[in-house]
Design a protein around this motif. Structure first.
Motif, PDB file in Angstrom:
ATOM      1  N   PHE A  39       0.834  -1.202   0.000  1.00  0.00           N
ATOM      2  CA  PHE A  39       0.000   0.000   0.000  1.00  0.00           C
ATOM      3  C   PHE A  39       0.870   1.254   0.000  1.00  0.00           C
ATOM      4  O   PHE A  39       2.021   1.238   0.400  1.00  0.00           O
ATOM      5  CB  PHE A  39      -0.978  -0.009   1.180  1.00  0.00           C
ATOM      6  CG  PHE A  39      -0.343  -0.157   2.533  1.00  0.00           C
ATOM      7  CD1 PHE A  39      -0.049   0.945   3.304  1.00  0.00           C
ATOM      8  CD2 PHE A  39      -0.068  -1.420   3.046  1.00  0.00           C
ATOM      9  CE1 PHE A  39       0.529   0.811   4.548  1.00  0.00           C
ATOM     10  CE2 PHE A  39       0.504  -1.561   4.296  1.00  0.00           C
ATOM     11  CZ  PHE A  39       0.802  -0.441   5.051  1.00  0.00           C
ATOM     12  N   SER A  40       0.275   2.339  -0.467  1.00  0.00           N
ATOM     13  CA  SER A  40       1.006   3.590  -0.622  1.00  0.00           C
ATOM     14  C   SER A  40       0.744   4.507   0.565  1.00  0.00           C
ATOM     15  O   SER A  40       0.145   4.115   1.564  1.00  0.00           O
ATOM     16  CB  SER A  40       0.545   4.279  -1.909  1.00  0.00           C
ATOM     17  OG  SER A  40      -0.805   4.685  -1.769  1.00  0.00           O
ATOM     18  N   GLY A  41       1.165   5.774   0.414  1.00  0.00           N
ATOM     19  CA  GLY A  41       0.915   6.780   1.430  1.00  0.00           C
ATOM     20  C   GLY A  41      -0.565   7.139   1.493  1.00  0.00           C
ATOM     21  O   GLY A  41      -1.391   6.612   0.755  1.00  0.00           O
ATOM     22  N   ILE A  42      -0.903   8.090   2.379  1.00  0.00           N
ATOM     23  CA  ILE A  42      -2.311   8.430   2.611  1.00  0.00           C
ATOM     24  C   ILE A  42      -2.810   9.497   1.642  1.00  0.00           C
ATOM     25  O   ILE A  42      -2.032  10.207   1.012  1.00  0.00           O
ATOM     26  CB  ILE A  42      -2.527   8.906   4.067  1.00  0.00           C
ATOM     27  CG1 ILE A  42      -1.741  10.186   4.339  1.00  0.00           C
ATOM     28  CG2 ILE A  42      -2.165   7.826   5.050  1.00  0.00           C
ATOM     29  CD1 ILE A  42      -2.096  10.846   5.662  1.00  0.00           C
ATOM     30  N   PHE A  43      -4.117   9.590   1.542  1.00  0.00           N
ATOM     31  CA  PHE A  43      -4.790  10.625   0.774  1.00  0.00           C
ATOM     32  C   PHE A  43      -5.777  11.308   1.706  1.00  0.00           C
ATOM     33  O   PHE A  43      -6.599  10.654   2.339  1.00  0.00           O
ATOM     34  CB  PHE A  43      -5.537  10.014  -0.422  1.00  0.00           C
ATOM     35  CG  PHE A  43      -6.386  11.020  -1.151  1.00  0.00           C
ATOM     36  CD1 PHE A  43      -5.815  11.922  -2.020  1.00  0.00           C
ATOM     37  CD2 PHE A  43      -7.754  11.069  -0.943  1.00  0.00           C
ATOM     38  CE1 PHE A  43      -6.586  12.852  -2.683  1.00  0.00           C
ATOM     39  CE2 PHE A  43      -8.538  11.996  -1.594  1.00  0.00           C
ATOM     40  CZ  PHE A  43      -7.952  12.888  -2.477  1.00  0.00           C
ATOM     41  N   ASN A  44      -5.688  12.629   1.811  1.00  0.00           N
ATOM     42  CA  ASN A  44      -6.612  13.402   2.631  1.00  0.00           C
ATOM     43  C   ASN A  44      -6.983  14.642   1.849  1.00  0.00           C
ATOM     44  O   ASN A  44      -6.174  15.567   1.700  1.00  0.00           O
ATOM     45  CB  ASN A  44      -5.968  13.768   3.973  1.00  0.00           C
ATOM     46  CG  ASN A  44      -6.943  14.419   4.918  1.00  0.00           C
ATOM     47  OD1 ASN A  44      -7.946  14.969   4.516  1.00  0.00           O
ATOM     48  ND2 ASN A  44      -6.627  14.347   6.205  1.00  0.00           N
ATOM     49  N   SER A  45      -8.199  14.672   1.322  1.00  0.00           N
ATOM     50  CA  SER A  45      -8.623  15.798   0.497  1.00  0.00           C
ATOM     51  C   SER A  45      -8.804  17.073   1.307  1.00  0.00           C
ATOM     52  O   SER A  45      -8.680  18.170   0.777  1.00  0.00           O
ATOM     53  CB  SER A  45      -9.912  15.448  -0.243  1.00  0.00           C
ATOM     54  OG  SER A  45     -10.931  15.163   0.691  1.00  0.00           O
ATOM     55  N   THR A  46      -9.082  16.944   2.596  1.00  0.00           N
ATOM     56  CA  THR A  46      -9.296  18.125   3.434  1.00  0.00           C
ATOM     57  C   THR A  46      -8.002  18.910   3.624  1.00  0.00           C
ATOM     58  O   THR A  46      -7.984  20.130   3.491  1.00  0.00           O
ATOM     59  CB  THR A  46      -9.839  17.701   4.820  1.00  0.00           C
ATOM     60  OG1 THR A  46     -10.986  16.891   4.628  1.00  0.00           O
ATOM     61  CG2 THR A  46     -10.205  18.912   5.649  1.00  0.00           C
ATOM     62  N   SER A  47      -6.915  18.208   3.917  1.00  0.00           N
ATOM     63  CA  SER A  47      -5.643  18.896   4.150  1.00  0.00           C
ATOM     64  C   SER A  47      -4.784  18.989   2.892  1.00  0.00           C
ATOM     65  O   SER A  47      -3.712  19.583   2.926  1.00  0.00           O
ATOM     66  CB  SER A  47      -4.859  18.184   5.251  1.00  0.00           C
ATOM     67  OG  SER A  47      -4.536  16.874   4.841  1.00  0.00           O
ATOM     68  N   GLY A  48      -5.226  18.390   1.806  1.00  0.00           N
ATOM     69  CA  GLY A  48      -4.485  18.461   0.553  1.00  0.00           C
ATOM     70  C   GLY A  48      -3.318  17.495   0.467  1.00  0.00           C
ATOM     71  O   GLY A  48      -2.413  17.684  -0.338  1.00  0.00           O
ATOM     72  N   VAL A  49      -3.304  16.452   1.281  1.00  0.00           N
ATOM     73  CA  VAL A  49      -2.223  15.461   1.249  1.00  0.00           C
ATOM     74  C   VAL A  49      -2.590  14.372   0.248  1.00  0.00           C
ATOM     75  O   VAL A  49      -3.649  13.752   0.356  1.00  0.00           O
ATOM     76  CB  VAL A  49      -1.996  14.841   2.647  1.00  0.00           C
ATOM     77  CG1 VAL A  49      -0.964  13.731   2.569  1.00  0.00           C
ATOM     78  CG2 VAL A  49      -1.578  15.903   3.635  1.00  0.00           C
ATOM     79  N   ASN A  50      -1.735  14.166  -0.731  1.00  0.00           N
ATOM     80  CA  ASN A  50      -1.948  13.112  -1.715  1.00  0.00           C
ATOM     81  C   ASN A  50      -0.647  12.347  -1.901  1.00  0.00           C
ATOM     82  O   ASN A  50       0.192  12.710  -2.712  1.00  0.00           O
ATOM     83  CB  ASN A  50      -2.421  13.684  -3.050  1.00  0.00           C
ATOM     84  CG  ASN A  50      -2.739  12.596  -4.051  1.00  0.00           C
ATOM     85  OD1 ASN A  50      -2.588  11.410  -3.766  1.00  0.00           O
ATOM     86  ND2 ASN A  50      -3.171  12.976  -5.228  1.00  0.00           N
ATOM     87  N   ASP A  51      -0.474  11.304  -1.098  1.00  0.00           N
ATOM     88  CA  ASP A  51       0.722  10.473  -1.190  1.00  0.00           C
ATOM     89  C   ASP A  51       0.414   9.115  -1.796  1.00  0.00           C
ATOM     90  O   ASP A  51       1.088   8.135  -1.489  1.00  0.00           O
ATOM     91  CB  ASP A  51       1.337  10.292   0.208  1.00  0.00           C
ATOM     92  CG  ASP A  51       1.898  11.587   0.768  1.00  0.00           C
ATOM     93  OD1 ASP A  51       2.182  12.492  -0.034  1.00  0.00           O
ATOM     94  OD2 ASP A  51       2.041  11.690   2.005  1.00  0.00           O
ATOM     95  N   LEU A  52      -0.594   9.043  -2.654  1.00  0.00           N
ATOM     96  CA  LEU A  52      -0.990   7.766  -3.242  1.00  0.00           C
ATOM     97  C   LEU A  52       0.077   7.183  -4.164  1.00  0.00           C
ATOM     98  O   LEU A  52       0.092   5.996  -4.416  1.00  0.00           O
ATOM     99  CB  LEU A  52      -2.311   7.918  -4.004  1.00  0.00           C
ATOM    100  CG  LEU A  52      -3.534   8.204  -3.142  1.00  0.00           C
ATOM    101  CD1 LEU A  52      -4.757   8.406  -4.014  1.00  0.00           C
ATOM    102  CD2 LEU A  52      -3.773   7.077  -2.155  1.00  0.00           C
ATOM    103  N   ASN A  53       0.966   8.026  -4.670  1.00  0.00           N
ATOM    104  CA  ASN A  53       1.997   7.524  -5.567  1.00  0.00           C
ATOM    105  C   ASN A  53       3.330   7.316  -4.857  1.00  0.00           C
ATOM    106  O   ASN A  53       4.349   7.119  -5.491  1.00  0.00           O
ATOM    107  CB  ASN A  53       2.178   8.476  -6.744  1.00  0.00           C
ATOM    108  CG  ASN A  53       2.644   9.846  -6.304  1.00  0.00           C
ATOM    109  OD1 ASN A  53       2.527  10.198  -5.133  1.00  0.00           O
ATOM    110  ND2 ASN A  53       3.152  10.637  -7.225  1.00  0.00           N
ATOM    111  N   GLN A  54       3.339   7.352  -3.522  1.00  0.00           N
ATOM    112  CA  GLN A  54       4.578   7.166  -2.772  1.00  0.00           C
ATOM    113  C   GLN A  54       4.618   5.788  -2.137  1.00  0.00           C
ATOM    114  O   GLN A  54       3.741   5.430  -1.361  1.00  0.00           O
ATOM    115  CB  GLN A  54       4.713   8.238  -1.689  1.00  0.00           C
ATOM    116  CG  GLN A  54       4.909   9.613  -2.262  1.00  0.00           C
ATOM    117  CD  GLN A  54       5.204  10.625  -1.169  1.00  0.00           C
ATOM    118  OE1 GLN A  54       5.389  10.267  -0.017  1.00  0.00           O
ATOM    119  NE2 GLN A  54       5.263  11.873  -1.548  1.00  0.00           N
TER     120      GLN A  54
END
Length: 181
Positions: A39-54
């Motif tokens: 599995f990859s990093g987290i995704f949080n649309s509220t805080s703008g974190v998009n680590d899906l490709n990490q």
């Protein structure tokens, strides 16, 4: 620049050492993880974190399932958990920031090698386990009901044992689970 110790004329010469671009003695090989997940990093649309490709190897990014449950055939994410359908078992994994421990759902049923038999309804999931000759239903995350035991256990036990492809669909109008053999 000097290549001698203390910049002396007769001092030993410094060597480059190990080269980082050298080849390995054994070549890279593909590793098949039939009972594990990456599995990859987290995704949080509220805080703008998009680590899906990490996929950072220094962090624990894998989750292994007990190989005695067979290979992972299908995964389905629901709210804060992921249901994992293996050949011989159905597991519930809590998902939020990281993957939790796989918890087997009681019952000795899986999805065999027929992930296409899984059909999702608004409040339930339906699938077939041809190896055991069963048609199954999961409501919530705790109990598997054996639908084929209600008046048709012999039929499904005999019929499903001899097929290789079982396709499942859910008819929302009639609220029926349909299988094509």
């Amino acid at each position: 620049e000097s290549d001698r110790v203390r910049d002396d004329y007769n001092a030993p010469q410094l060597d480059n050492g190990v080269k980082a671009s050298t080849t390995l003695a054994t070549p890279y090989e593909e590793e098949l993880r039939s009972s594990g997940m990456i599995f990859s990093g987290i995704f949080n649309s509220t805080s703008g974190v998009n680590d899906l490709n990490q996929f950072i190897m220094a962090e624990p990014i894998t989750k292994d399932i007990n190989p005695s449950y067979g290979t992972i055939q299908r995964m389905y994410a629901r709210n804060t958990n992921t249901l994992v359908f293996c050949e011989d078992k159905v597991l519930n994994i809590l998902t939020n920031k990281d993957l939790g421990n796989p918890t087997p759902i009681p019952g000795d049923y899986g999805i065999s090698t027929n992930p296409e038999s899984l059909a999702i309804a608004p409040n339930a999931m339906y699938w077939c386990d041809p190896v055991r000759g069963k048609v199954l239903k999961l409501e919530g995350n705790t109990t598997i009901k054996v639908l084929s035991d209600v008046g048709m256990s012999d039929y499904f036990n005999d019929t499903l044992m001899n097929v290789s492809d079982v396709i499942g669909t859910y008819d929302q109008k009639k609220k029926d689970y349909n299988i094509s053999i």
